[in-house]
Design an enzyme around this catalytic site. Structure first.
Site, PDB file in Angstrom:
ATOM      1  N   GLU A  16       0.806  -1.211   0.000  1.00  0.00           N
ATOM      2  CA  GLU A  16       0.000   0.000   0.000  1.00  0.00           C
ATOM      3  C   GLU A  16       0.846   1.272   0.000  1.00  0.00           C
ATOM      4  O   GLU A  16       0.482   2.281  -0.623  1.00  0.00           O
ATOM      5  CB  GLU A  16      -0.961   0.007   1.195  1.00  0.00           C
ATOM      6  CG  GLU A  16      -2.057  -1.042   1.127  1.00  0.00           C
ATOM      7  CD  GLU A  16      -1.575  -2.431   1.516  1.00  0.00           C
ATOM      8  OE1 GLU A  16      -0.438  -2.554   2.037  1.00  0.00           O
ATOM      9  OE2 GLU A  16      -2.326  -3.401   1.275  1.00  0.00           O
ATOM     10  N   PHE A  53      -6.248  -0.432   5.112  1.00  0.00           N
ATOM     11  CA  PHE A  53      -4.860  -0.396   4.681  1.00  0.00           C
ATOM     12  C   PHE A  53      -4.448   1.020   4.293  1.00  0.00           C
ATOM     13  O   PHE A  53      -3.313   1.433   4.544  1.00  0.00           O
ATOM     14  CB  PHE A  53      -4.642  -1.362   3.517  1.00  0.00           C
ATOM     15  CG  PHE A  53      -5.049  -2.777   3.812  1.00  0.00           C
ATOM     16  CD1 PHE A  53      -4.954  -3.284   5.099  1.00  0.00           C
ATOM     17  CD2 PHE A  53      -5.530  -3.604   2.813  1.00  0.00           C
ATOM     18  CE1 PHE A  53      -5.319  -4.591   5.379  1.00  0.00           C
ATOM     19  CE2 PHE A  53      -5.903  -4.919   3.088  1.00  0.00           C
ATOM     20  CZ  PHE A  53      -5.799  -5.407   4.371  1.00  0.00           C
ATOM     21  N   ARG A  68     -18.982  -1.089  -3.051  1.00  0.00           N
ATOM     22  CA  ARG A  68     -18.653  -1.882  -4.234  1.00  0.00           C
ATOM     23  C   ARG A  68     -19.695  -2.967  -4.492  1.00  0.00           C
ATOM     24  O   ARG A  68     -20.593  -3.197  -3.691  1.00  0.00           O
ATOM     25  CB  ARG A  68     -17.280  -2.540  -4.065  1.00  0.00           C
ATOM     26  CG  ARG A  68     -17.235  -3.569  -2.930  1.00  0.00           C
ATOM     27  CD  ARG A  68     -16.057  -4.521  -3.084  1.00  0.00           C
ATOM     28  NE  ARG A  68     -16.125  -5.289  -4.314  1.00  0.00           N
ATOM     29  CZ  ARG A  68     -16.763  -6.465  -4.414  1.00  0.00           C
ATOM     30  NH1 ARG A  68     -17.385  -6.990  -3.365  1.00  0.00           N
ATOM     31  NH2 ARG A  68     -16.774  -7.117  -5.560  1.00  0.00           N
TER      32      ARG A  68
END
Length: 339
Positions: free
Chosen positions: A85, A110, A193
């Site tokens: 990340e 993250f 999503r």
């Protein structure tokens, strides 16, 4: 499946079904609810068709942040950075420095916990147009604390120059993407999503970056909400009407910069004020509204509907939402108990 017995003949048995649990599915849509598949991925493709500078990056989570749709449409403009990340956002900042418009996706936990320093110094301090796309914000997964980004807005609100968007549904996401691409400085989108509910199309609504919108009026209570909790606020408002409680709903998709003018204009009345957010009660929408009221000298009791200041359990999303007060029934009960 075929098995041979000691007696000789074979016996056919049906294969065992693969066990699944809703803890593994990041969906908060109600059964039968109208949804739109992967609105972020399709909106990014559309924006990229109109702006050749847009690129997509991810940290091994393209499929789980709907970035795979962009990757298929623009393979030459897609960058798979692997499970790194800090590299993801460092590279995105470097691209933005050259004039490219990157959208970089990973899970919110993250982005907020692992890569904060890279985002702060590489993207925010030079005020670069790096668009952070964070999947599984708040309580949108049953995986537990390792994946539940219940404090992401609290972490990011203190970062100068960063715009924070908490969309309600597919309409918000589809309209937000091109505005984020065109905005100056870094942005953080709390991604919804998969099959995302489509709600705001019924309310003559248009997303405007930095603006709150009054979705419905009401004389007794005013809900100030963001994210998926705006959907729940609208549902709860309808339920409360059966109890002769008239509820207004103010949707605040942009958490920072915050549209204090619109929100304070609605809460500076004698109505009960309730904030609703898919985030810990610490550092999110509730404290944003309370701080704006305090600065303006508006003396109001504000009732928060939010996640508790604790690490949450793993499990099925409907069970968790009921347990932690985000369900419509729990919202209705909280309002009736406060009136």
């Amino acid at each position: 499946m075929t098995a041979t017995t000691a007696a000789g003949p074979t016996v056919k048995t049906a294969p065992k079904p693969k066990l699944k649990t809703s803890a593994m599915i990041a969906s908060f849509a109600d059964p039968g609810q109208k949804t739109t598949p992967a609105p972020f991925g399709h909106a990014l493709v559309k924006a990229a068709q109109e702006n050749e500078k847009i690129v997509g990056l991810t940290a091994d989570l393209g499929k789980y942040t709907d970035m795979h749709i962009f990757a298929k449409a623009f393979p030459e403009r897609f960058f798979q950075m692997g499970m790194a990340e800090q590299l993801l956002f460092g590279a995105a900042a470097g691209m933005a420095q050259t004039g490219v418009v990157p959208f970089a996706s990973t899970y919110s936990v993250f982005a907020a916990r692992r890569a904060y320093d890279f985002l702060c110094l590489d993207a925010a301090e030079p005020n670069l147009n790096v668009n952070i796309v964070g999947g599984l914000p708040g309580l949108t997964t049953g995986y537990g604390p390792s994946h539940q980004a219940t404090e992401d807005m609290a972490i990011f609100r203190g970062m100068p120059n960063l715009t924070i968007v908490d969309p309600c549904d597919s309409v918000d996401i589809e309209q937000a993407v091109p505005q984020l691409a065109a905005s100056e400085g870094p942005t953080y989108l709390r991604l919804l999503r998969g099959n995302v509910p489509t709600v705001l199309d019924e309310y003559d609504y248009t997303f405007e970056l930095g603006k709150a919108k009054v979705l419905r009026g009401g004389n007794d209570v005013v809900f100030v909400s963001s994210g998926l909790m705006t959907m729940r606020a609208l549902q709860a408002a309808k339920e409360l009407a059966a109890h002769n409680v008239d509820v207004a709903v103010v949707h605040t998709p942009t958490i920072k910069p915050f549209d204090a003018e619109t929100v304070l204009g609605e809460i500076n009345t004698d109505r009960l004020v309730v904030t609703l957010e898919n985030h810990t009660v610490v550092g999110g929408l509730f404290e944003t509204v309370a701080a704006a009221a305090a600065r303006a000298g508006v003396a109001k009791r504000i009732l928060p509907v939010a996640l508790p200041d604790e690490f949450l359990h793993a499990g099925a999303l409907p069970t968790l939402h009921e347990r932690y007060g985000l369900s419509v029934d729990r919202i209705v009960a909280a309002v009736l108990g406060a009136l």
